[in-house]
Structure formats: structure tokens, C-alpha cells
Scaffold this active site. Structure first.
Site, PDB file in Angstrom:
ATOM      1  N   LYS A 198      58.020  19.306  45.384  1.00  0.00           N
ATOM      2  CA  LYS A 198      59.423  19.194  45.776  1.00  0.00           C
ATOM      3  C   LYS A 198      59.472  18.990  47.287  1.00  0.00           C
ATOM      4  O   LYS A 198      59.376  19.942  48.063  1.00  0.00           O
ATOM      5  CB  LYS A 198      60.227  20.444  45.411  1.00  0.00           C
ATOM      6  CG  LYS A 198      61.745  20.215  45.578  1.00  0.00           C
ATOM      7  CD  LYS A 198      62.535  21.503  45.476  1.00  0.00           C
ATOM      8  CE  LYS A 198      62.642  22.195  46.821  1.00  0.00           C
ATOM      9  NZ  LYS A 198      63.433  21.383  47.810  1.00  0.00           N
ATOM     10  N   GLU A 271      52.478  28.394  54.895  1.00  0.00           N
ATOM     11  CA  GLU A 271      52.546  28.211  56.339  1.00  0.00           C
ATOM     12  C   GLU A 271      54.002  28.352  56.742  1.00  0.00           C
ATOM     13  O   GLU A 271      54.858  27.571  56.323  1.00  0.00           O
ATOM     14  CB  GLU A 271      52.012  26.869  56.799  1.00  0.00           C
ATOM     15  CG  GLU A 271      51.864  26.857  58.326  1.00  0.00           C
ATOM     16  CD  GLU A 271      51.741  25.483  58.930  1.00  0.00           C
ATOM     17  OE1 GLU A 271      52.753  24.976  59.445  1.00  0.00           O
ATOM     18  OE2 GLU A 271      50.637  24.915  58.882  1.00  0.00           O
ATOM     19  N   CYS A 305      55.989  23.490  63.588  1.00  0.00           N
ATOM     20  CA  CYS A 305      55.650  24.910  63.444  1.00  0.00           C
ATOM     21  C   CYS A 305      54.686  25.388  64.525  1.00  0.00           C
ATOM     22  O   CYS A 305      54.738  26.551  64.930  1.00  0.00           O
ATOM     23  CB  CYS A 305      55.044  25.160  62.067  1.00  0.00           C
ATOM     24  SG  CYS A 305      56.147  24.857  60.683  1.00  0.00           S
ATOM     25  N   GLU A 403      62.465  32.092  66.445  1.00  0.00           N
ATOM     26  CA  GLU A 403      62.002  30.717  66.508  1.00  0.00           C
ATOM     27  C   GLU A 403      63.206  29.784  66.623  1.00  0.00           C
ATOM     28  O   GLU A 403      64.144  29.869  65.836  1.00  0.00           O
ATOM     29  CB  GLU A 403      61.208  30.374  65.243  1.00  0.00           C
ATOM     30  CG  GLU A 403      60.642  28.968  65.233  1.00  0.00           C
ATOM     31  CD  GLU A 403      59.891  28.656  63.953  1.00  0.00           C
ATOM     32  OE1 GLU A 403      58.891  27.906  64.026  1.00  0.00           O
ATOM     33  OE2 GLU A 403      60.294  29.162  62.886  1.00  0.00           O
TER      34      GLU A 403
END
Length: 534
Positions: A198, A271, A305, A403
Site C-alpha cells: 500500500k 522505520e 527521515c 520532528e
């Protein structure tokens, strides 16, 4: 059968003048046919971040479509698992060649769907070329049956086998739509699995292009299935059908997936987020460090990331480094073109624009100073935001620990190595870090003290990411498991041990008492240790 795509190759000058959507329009309808969805499925429109023009009209999968995708994949996987590994590897090697031959097609798609520059899009192509070549060449060795030391020398014949998990679910994000779609699928397929994936709806075409090219390379039909739709609708079905979960995305979503995988007793590799730090030591080459910081902080518009959001600079060189860094930031070219002239592109979504603007506005309201950037650029496009550098960021500000996932970095001075380590490690995340120094030994020693799955010395992130023979992943709230290296492939397998006991077993021979048998074994163990046996 592969879907034939029109040849839209053109020189950079012509490409730069074309609207993004015009270049993608011919691809989108054909690629969308590979989505597992009913003919009368609901549709979703995707738009180009740089100007809001329509890019794709995609069918939306249902839970029933997901179930059907798993059924098709599972049927195809049985024959694929029985296919020799070297034959599987030849498919991946051909995929490698096709990606490089037709790179302009995928570069266009990445740019139109994500909004990043062509420079950053090309890094995705380079990543997949490295990954495909590495695993095509190493998978036969990694997956071969191995002899292991038996309980007793000679008389215990022990082997380790590797079996595929079955059907792997890959949930891939929008920020690296080609790299993370294909990069996690390549080792899963080589290990003998099928994949149900997906991708994020915004960037589904880039993933679909990879699927189409893999079938053109010779992958048997049915092995790589694509479903499209919101995770809140499809998530349960994806988990229920899966034998292993590979997820890249937010930490909150990853925690939920880890819990669900634990309930089902299947493996998961995650991750997740990062609040990555870069440390500039007093002996660093400041020009190289400043140039590296630009790439570290603003590649893919900061939507990476492993990008850097915290810069710690030794106080003795702080002012000079910041001056050189700001000069490079102010010289950056922003824009949406199909050549390699721009340094930074657009953000991908309104939510990311709001997140970046919100963090900057919050920090400024609480006393931070804007050294560069700090504003949206609607004159360039609806989702552009300038590369932004803040000073004076303190712990009560949102961007101190959270973040941002955008073109925002904060700079801080430090006075000692211990202070730099403490401040860099002052986070719940542990994904990536960067150290800059002229002394490689000193840099590596500092790197070993940082709480991060990868640390780059005199490089932003590409050195560790591109070292595909080494594991890549996060500590703490940055995730579980690793991609790349042996672990990046073996995680998609089940290890099986077969031990064949010959001549004598684990009971005393006839007419030998248990005490005598135990004494003989004890003496044998002593001799084996003295002989250096493992």
C-alpha cells in the site's frame, strides 16, 4: 504482460518548460490499471504539489480488494518460492538495467507527485540501482543452505535453511515514493516472498511504475500487488493477510502496527521518525561542513527521515560556520522545473506546510531568531516554504524535540565533546546523525557515542544510506529492524535447523550406566574446550 508506456524522452530544455501534469498524464491511466480494485471502485484525484494541477485519477481499494490481492499473491508465491534463487536474482538484475535505461520516466513521476527537485529524485534512482545490484549478487549466498556445528563433531550433521515468510506487506510513504516502494520489495521478492503493497495515495504512480517495470523484467504475474486507500480503512485487512509487515512512516502509526503484529505473532520492521543531529567539531573544514549541512537539512525539502534538524557547532567556530552556512542557504534556488538547476522544491502536502509554518511561528513567538527563511513562498507555488534556520531555540518550543519533517533546522553552540554528545542524544529518537572533523579517528570515536542507527562522518546521510552492505535503521522511537545488508533480506525469511544424529544418540550405549555416561560426556566437554572447539 507489461503495460507499454509512451516514450516521452525529451531534452532538459524542453522538459523544463513543460507543466508537470502534462508529462505524467499519459502514464497515469495505464499505471492505475495495476491497482487491485473493482472496475466500479470509487476514485480519488491526486494533484501536483507545485501547482495543484491534476495528476492521477485512481481507483480506491476496499477490504475485499485487499483480501483478493493476498489470495492472488499467495497463489503466485508458491511457485516463486520453488524458483531457484539465481533465477530470481536475474529478474532483479534486469530490473536494475531497466531503471537506469528509463530513468527520465521515473524522475518525472517522482517530481510531479512529490514536488522534490530532479537532483533529489535522482538519488532515488541511484538508491534503487545500488539496492538491486547488491541483492541480486548477494542473495544466492545469503540464502544458501549452510552447515552449522552440530552438538557433537562428526556424529551430528546440522544445517540451516532459509524459507520465505510467504506474503509480505509493504506500507510505503510519500516522501521517497520510488526508493522506499521498490527498495523494501526487492529483498522480499528475492527471498521468495510475494508482496502486497500500500503506497501513499499521493505518490502511488511512482510505486506503480516500479511494479510495471519489475513485471517487464520478468517477474511472474501476481507476485507484486498494489492496493490504494486510507490506512484506517485497509489497515486491518493488510495486517490479517500478512506474514510480515514492513512499514515506513510516523512513530505513532508504527507503534500501532508493532502492537498488531505482536498480537498476530508475525515479524515487523519499522522505520519511523527522527530528530537527527549534526555535530561540527572545532577542527572541521567549515566550507565542507556548511555545504554538507545544506544537503543534510534541505534535501527533498527536508521531508526525509534521516535529514538533520539540529546543528551543534563548537563555540570556537560557531559564528564563522553559521556565516558560511547562511550564505549557502540564501543562495539556494527554489523552484519546480524538470532540469537539475534547482536546489529545493516544494513541500508535498498542505499538512506538511502547516507543520513547518506552525513550528516556525511557535518558535518565533517564544523568542527564537530567524537567521534565514521563515516564510512561505506562494509566488513559487502553493506549498513552497523557504529553507529556514533558527537560533535561540529552547525546550519550550515545539521544534526543539518534535520532528518537523520540512526545511527547518535549529543551530546551537557547544563547548565540549561531552556536551555535544549529551545534547545530540537528548531525544527519544535515534535514526541518523552526522559528525564533521578533519580527524577521521576522532570523528569515528564520537560517532560511536551517538544514539543513532547510522552516523556519517564528513557526510550528511548518503554515506551510510548508500553503504547497502551495512544495516540501516533506527534506535528508540525511530523504529525496529533494519533494511540493507544481510539483515535487510534475511528478515523476510524463516530460519530452519535440521540436525541429523548419526552413530550414537543422547542416551548411554547398551550396558553403560548413566553415571558412567555422564562422566564420559563431562570428560569430552573438557577436552573439546581445551582443543578450542566452539
Amino acid at each position: 504482460m507489461s503495460i507499454e508506456l509512451p516514450d516521452l524522452t525529451m531534452n532538459d530544455e524542453i522538459r523544463a518548460r513543460q507543466p508537470f501534469s502534462a508529462l505524467a498524464a499519459a502514464r497515469a491511466p495505464q499505471l492505475a490499471m495495476r491497482i487491485s480494485a473493482a472496475p466500479d471502485a470509487e476514485r480519488v484525484i491526486t494533484t501536483a504539489p507545485h501547482d495543484g494541477s491534476i495528476v492521477g485519477d485512481l481507483p480506491v481499494s476496499t477490504r475485499e480488494d485487499v483480501d483478493e490481492a493476498f489470495a492472488v499473491a499467495r497463489q503466485a508465491q508458491r511457485a516463486w518460492a520453488a524458483t531457484p534463487v539465481r533465477k530470481r536474482a536475474r529478474v532483479i538484475a534486469r530490473f536494475h538495467d531497466l531503471v537506469l535505461q528509463r530513468k527520465n520516466e521515473i524522475l518525472d513521476l517522482i517530481q510531479v507527485e512529490n514536488g522534490k527537485t530532479r537532483r533529489d529524485a535522482f538519488l532515488e534512482v541511484a538508491d534503487i540501482a545500488l539496492t538491486a545490484r547488491y541483492y541480486a549478487r548477494t542473495a544466492p549466498s545469503l540464502l544458501k543452505t549452510r552447515r552449522r556445528r552440530g552438538a557433537f563433531p562428526v556424529i551430528t550433521h546440522t544445517t540451516e535453511l532459509r524459507h520465505p515468510k510467504g506474503v509480505v506487506t509493504v506500507i510505503s510513504p510519500w516522501n521517497y515514493p520510488f526508493s522506499l516502494a521498490a527498495g523494501d520489495t526487492i529483498p522480499a521478492l528475492l527471498a521468495g516472498n510475494a508482496v502486497v503493497q500500500k503506497p501513499d495515495t499521493q505518490t502511488a504512480l511512482s510505486a506503480l511504475w516500479a511494479v510495471d517495470l519489475m513485471y517487464e523484467a520478468g517477474l511472474p504475474q501476481g507476485l507484486w500487488q498494489i492496493v490504494v486507500g486510507p490506512g484506517r480503512v485497509l489497515g486491518d485487512a493488510l495486517m490479517q493477510g500478512s506474514d510480515y509487515m514492513m512499514f515506513t512512516g510516523s512513530t505513532n502509526s508504527g507503534k500501532g502496527i508493532a502492537g498488531d503484529a505482536g498480537e498476530k505473532l508475525i515479524g515487523a520492521s519499522l522505520e519511523l521518525g527522527g530528530k537527527n543531529a549534526m555535530v561540527v567539531l572545532d577542527d572541521a573544514d567549515l566550507d565542507k561542513a556548511a555545504e554538507g549541512a545544506v544537503r543534510a537539512c534541505f534535501s527533498s525539502t527536508g521531508q526525509l527521515c534521516i535529514s538533520i534538524e539540529r546543528l551543534y557547532v563548537h563555540r570556537s567556530v560557531f559564528d564563522e560556520f553559521v556565516k558560511r552556512f547562511l550564505r549557502r542557504v540564501e543562495d539556494m534556488q527554489l523552484g519546480a522545473v524538470f532540469d537539475f538547476s534547482c536546489d529545493m522544491g516544494s513541500l508535498t502536502s498542505r499538512s506538511q506546510l502547516a507543520a513547518v509554518a506552525g513550528h516556525v511561528d511557535d518558535a518565533v513567538a517564544k523568542g527564537a531568531t530567524v537567521l534565514a527563511g521563515g516564510r512561505a513562498r506562494p509566488d513559487l507555488g502553493p506549498l513552497f516554504y523557504e529553507p529556514t534556520v533558527l537560533a535561540g531555540v529552547t525546550s519550550e518550543m515545539e521544534c526543539y524535540r518534535e520532528e518537523t519533517f520540512g526545511p527547518l533546522v535549529s543551530v546551537y553552540p557547544f563547548d565540549s565533546i561531552d556536551e555535544a554528545v549529551r545534547r545530540a542524544n537528548d531525544t527519544t529518537y535515534g535514526l541518523n546523525a552526522s559528525v564533521w572533523t578533519r580527524n577521521g579517528k576522532r570523528g569515528r570515536a564520537l560517532a560511536a557515542r551517538l544514539y543513532a542507527g547510522t552516523v556519517n562522518v564528513n557526510e550528511a546521510f548518503a554515506a551510510a544510506w548508500g553503504s547497502v552492505d551495512a544495516p540501516m535503521g533506527g534506535m528508540g522511537e525511530s523504529g525496529l529492524g533494519r533494511r540493507h545488508g544481510a539483515e535487510g533480506l534475511l528478515k523476510y525469511t524463516e530460519a530452519q535447523t535440521i540436525a541429523h544424529q548419526r552413530v550414537i544418540g543422547f542416551r548411554p550405549p547398551a550396558r553403560m550406566s548413566y553415571p558412567l555416561w555422564a562422566g564420559a560426556l563431562t570428560a569430552a566437554f573438557v577436552v573439546m574446550k581445551k582443543a578450542g572447539m566452539k
